[in-house]
Design a protein around this motif. Structure first.
Motif, short mmCIF file in Angstrom:
data_model
loop_
_atom_site.label_atom_id
_atom_site.label_comp_id
_atom_site.label_asym_id
_atom_site.label_seq_id
_atom_site.Cartn_x
_atom_site.Cartn_y
_atom_site.Cartn_z
N ARG A 302 0.87 -1.17 0.00
CA ARG A 302 0.00 0.00 0.00
C ARG A 302 0.92 1.23 0.00
NH1 ARG A 302 -4.07 0.01 5.02
NH2 ARG A 302 -2.38 1.21 5.97
N GLU A 307 0.80 -1.90 4.79
CA GLU A 307 0.27 -3.21 4.42
C GLU A 307 0.82 -3.63 3.06
OE1 GLU A 307 -4.11 -3.26 6.60
OE2 GLU A 307 -4.00 -2.97 4.44
N TRP A 309 -0.37 -6.28 -0.01
CA TRP A 309 -1.46 -7.12 -0.50
C TRP A 309 -0.89 -8.10 -1.53
CZ3 TRP A 309 -7.13 -5.54 -0.26
CH2 TRP A 309 -7.35 -4.67 0.83
N VAL A 322 -3.60 -10.13 3.01
CA VAL A 322 -3.03 -8.85 3.39
C VAL A 322 -2.03 -9.10 4.53
CG1 VAL A 322 -3.48 -6.52 4.26
CG2 VAL A 322 -5.16 -7.65 2.78
N ASN A 332 -5.44 -10.72 6.90
CA ASN A 332 -6.72 -10.95 6.22
C ASN A 332 -6.51 -11.93 5.06
OD1 ASN A 332 -9.41 -10.76 5.58
ND2 ASN A 332 -9.34 -8.63 4.88
N TYR A 365 -11.84 -2.10 -3.10
CA TYR A 365 -11.85 -2.31 -1.66
C TYR A 365 -11.29 -1.11 -0.93
CZ TYR A 365 -13.13 -7.25 -1.80
OH TYR A 365 -13.80 -8.43 -1.97
N THR A 367 -9.01 0.21 1.91
CA THR A 367 -7.80 -0.43 2.43
C THR A 367 -7.65 -0.31 3.95
OG1 THR A 367 -6.52 1.57 1.97
CG2 THR A 367 -6.48 -0.15 0.29
N SER A 369 -10.68 -0.67 6.12
CA SER A 369 -11.66 -1.64 6.63
C SER A 369 -11.58 -2.98 5.91
CB SER A 369 -13.07 -1.06 6.46
OG SER A 369 -13.39 -0.99 5.08
N HIS A 370 -10.89 -3.01 4.77
CA HIS A 370 -10.84 -4.20 3.91
C HIS A 370 -12.23 -4.61 3.42
CE1 HIS A 370 -6.74 -5.53 5.85
NE2 HIS A 370 -6.70 -4.34 5.30
N GLN A 371 -13.16 -3.68 3.42
CA GLN A 371 -14.51 -3.96 2.93
C GLN A 371 -14.64 -3.51 1.47
OE1 GLN A 371 -16.88 -5.69 4.86
NE2 GLN A 371 -14.96 -5.90 6.01
N LYS A 372 -15.50 -4.22 0.76
CA LYS A 372 -15.71 -3.87 -0.65
C LYS A 372 -16.55 -2.61 -0.76
CE LYS A 372 -17.89 -6.82 -3.29
NZ LYS A 372 -17.92 -8.15 -3.93
#
Lengths: 395, 110
Positions: A302, A307, A309, A322, A332, A365, A367, A369-372
Motif C-alpha cells: 500500500r 500493508e 497485498w 493482506v 486478512n 476495496y 484499504t 476496513s478491507h470492505q468492498k
C-alpha cells in the motif's frame, strides 16, 4: 428570409461545420485520478476515474493484450499500451481515442518511459531486445538487440525499468545477464553487461533508482546490481532461500516492481514456494519469511507501506491476503472473485482496485476496513494502471 | 489426407468421442488453455516466455511427447506439470485440439 439568414446568421454555417469536424469536445478536467483497466480477451481497455469509481469510456483496437502493460506520459494524459503481439498504442485518456499505434515486434512483454518522458521503450521476446520510440510520434529512434554468444542468438528481455539519466536496466532470460543501456543520446545507445544468475524472469528497481533486483527461475536466490556502483557487478542475495527443497510447479510467474518496497524492506514473492520473503535494503539480510496461502504473484505495498497485498498463482488465484508490515503477519485472507489477475492502489492508497478475470468485474476495496466499496463490470479484466505511475521511477 | 482426417475429426462433436470430456469440461479446458497456459504461451497461443502452440508451430511434433509435456512438464524450463489439474485423456484431448488449431474461449464456467 434567406436574405435575413445571409445577412445576420451566416456565421452559423462555419460554426456547425467546425463543431462537426472537431467531434465531441473533451470535458475540461485533470488526469490525476484517471487510469485504465485492460480487457485482455477483447483487445480493449476502459478509461476509469478513481474519484467517482466509474468507467468513463472504452477504447478498442489495441491488439493482443494477453500480457499488456502500460506506462503514462509525464503530463499523465497519454497511456502507452504494450501488447503481447508487439503492438505499442498511444491512447489519449481525455478523448478516449488512439493517438498513435505501431506494431514494433513479433512478441513483446512490456515497456518503460524515460526520466524526461521523451522516449518510450519496449522490451521484446521476439526478436529479443529493446526498442526506443519518440514519445510524441512513436517513431523508432533506437533498436538494441539482446544478442549473446557467438551464434547470433537473441535473448528474451524481462524486467525493463527506467533509471535516472535516460538509462534503462533489464535482464536477459536466456543469457543470464543484466544490462544497462544509456539512451541519453538515443541515436548512439551505450550498453553495459553484467553477468547475473540463472534465468532471470522479472526484476524491480528500488524507488530511488539505486538497486536492481532480478528474480531467478533457474537458481535459488536473487541477483542484485547496485546501480550507484555497477563496477562491483552482480551479487546474489537470499542465496538458497528455498533451502535446497524441490520448488513447486509454477503456473504463473511472479511479478516484481518497486511497489514491493516498504519501510526499508523489500517484500518479494518466493518462486515455487508459499512464502513472501522479507529482505532489508542495504544489508540484504533476510528479515523473515511469511507463510502465505499459495504461490504469490503480485506482492504490492500500500502506498503508505503499512500493508502488503498479495494475490496468487493458478489454481489458487481466487484468493488474496493482506500482510501487516509492522508485525509481518497476515491479517486478512479473502476471496474477492474468480481469477484475480492484478491489483492497483489509488495514488494515496485509500482504495485498491482488483481485477477478477473470470467474474468479469473489477472490485474496489477500502484499504482500512478491507470492505468492498464497489464493483465495476469489465470483460476479462487483467492489468489495472493509474496515472500516478507517471511520476514514479521504475513504472 | 491428414488434412481430411483433421477436418473430419474437427467436425465430430467432442462429446461423441470415446474418453472425451463433456461439454462443460470442454469449456473449462478451453478456458484453462487460453487463459492460464496463455500466461506464458499467449492468449492467441503465439508464444511468450513459452513457445508458440499454434497448429503450424506444432506440426510434425510427436503427439505422445506433447502429451507427456502437458502432464509432466519440462524440467529445466518454466513449463510445469499439469498432471492432477488435467486427466491423462484430457491432456490427449488438449494436444489433439492444439494440433488442429485450438478452439476459441467462451469464458469461465458458470
Amino acid at each position: 428570409m434567406l436574405q435575413f439568414f445571409v445577412k445576420y446568421m451566416w456565421w452559423i454555417v462555419p460554426l456547425v461545420l467546425l463543431s462537426a469536424c472537431a467531434g465531441p469536445q473533451p470535458v475540461l478536467r485533470g488526469t490525476g485520478d484517471l487510469g485504465v483497466v485492460i480487457e485482455r480477451a477483447t483487445g480493449q481497455m476502459q478509461v476509469i476515474e478513481t474519484s467517482g469509481r466509474k468507467s468513463l469510456a472504452q477504447v478498442s483496437g489495441l491488439g493482443d493484450l494477453s500480457h499488456a502493460s502500460v506506462v503514462f506520459s509525464r503530463d499523465s494524459r497519454y497511456a502507452y499500451v504494450f501488447g503481447r503481439d508487439g503492438g505499442l498504442t498511444k491512447v489519449d485518456l481525455l478523448t478516449a481515442s488512439i493517438a498513435g499505434r505501431v506494431v514494433q515486434a513479433g512478441n513483446a512483454i512490456g515497456g518503460a518511459i524515460s526520466q524526461d518522458g521523451r522516449l518510450v521503450v519496449a522490451q521484446n521476446y521476439e526478436p529479443g531486445g529493446i526498442k526506443a520510440f519518440d514519445a510524441d510520434t512513436l517513431e523508432l529512434v533506437a533498436d538494441v538487440p539482446a544478442d549473446f554468444g557467438s551464434e547470433g542468438k537473441r535473448s528474451k528481455v524481462v524486467g525493463l525499468a527506467d533509471l535516472p539519466g535516460n538509462r534503462f536496466v533489464y535482464a536477459l532470460f536466456d543469457a543470464n545477464e543484466i544490462r544497462v543501456t544509456d539512451l541519453s543520446d538515443p541515436r548512439h545507445p551505450k550498453t553495459e553487461r553484467y553477468p547475473a544468475g540463472k534465468q532471470p524472469y522479472d526484476a524491480l528497481v528500488t524507488p530511488d533508482g539505486r538497486y536492481y533486483i532480478a528474480g531467478l527461475f533457474g537458481e535459488d536466490g536473487l541477483s542484485l546490481l547496485d546501480l550507484w556502483q555497477p563496477e562491483l557487478g552482480v551479487r546474489t542475495i537470499l542465496p538458497g532461500y528455498g533451502r535446497g527443497e524441490q520448488a513447486l510447479p509454477v503456473y504463473k510467474m511472479p511479478h516484481l516492481r518497486g511497489w514491493a518496497v516498504a519501510g526499508g524492506r523489500a517484500y518479494l514473492p518466493a518462486i515455487g514456494r508459499h512464502e513472501v520473503l522479507v529482505v532489508e535494503l542495504g544489508s540484504w539480510k533476510e528479515v523473515t519469511r511469511i507463510p502465505v496461502k499459495s504461490q504469490p504473484v503480485f506482492v504490492m505495498a500500500r502506498p503508505d507501506g503499512r500493508e502488503v497485498w498479495v494475490n496468487f498463482a493458478f489454481p489458487d488465484n481466487g484468493w488474496m491476503q493482506v500482510i501487516d508490515t509492522f508485525t509481518n503477519r497476515t491479517v486478512n485472507t479473502f476471496q474477492p472473485g474468480r481469477a484475480i489477475l492484478h491489483l492497483e492502489f489509488t495514488p494515496r492508497g485509500e482504495a485498491v482496485w482488483i481485477s477478477a478475470r473470470d467474474d468479469n468485474k473489477v472490485a474496489i476495496y477500502d484499504t482500512r476496513s478491507h470492505q468492498k466499496l464497489a464493483e465495476l463490470p469489465a470483460a476479462s479484466p487483467s492489468g489495472i494502471f493509474f496515472t500516478s505511475r507517471a511520476f514514479r521511477t521504475g513504472f | 489426407m491428414s488434412l481430411v482426417c483433421a477436418a473430419m475429426m474437427a467436425a465430430q462433436p467432442a462429446v461423441a468421442q470415446p474418453g472425451a470430456p463433456g461439454s462443460e469440461r470442454v469449456r473449462e479446458l478451453v478456458h484453462l488453455v487460453r487463459q492460464d497456459c496463455g500466461s506464458c504461451h499467449g492468449l492467441t497461443l503465439q508464444g511468450g516466455l513459452g513457445p508458440a502452440l499454434t497448429a503450424a508451430s506444432l506440426s510434425g511434433k510427436p503427439r505422445d511427447s506433447l502429451v507427456a509435456t502437458v502432464l509432466g512438464g519440462r524440467p529445466g524450463t518454466p513449463m510445469p506439470p499439469f498432471r492432477g489439474i488435467v486427466a491423462d485423456d484430457e491432456a490427449e484431448w488438449i494436444v489433439e485440439r492444439l494440433l488442429e488449431g485450438f478452439p476459441s474461449d467462451s469464458g469461465a464456467s458458470r
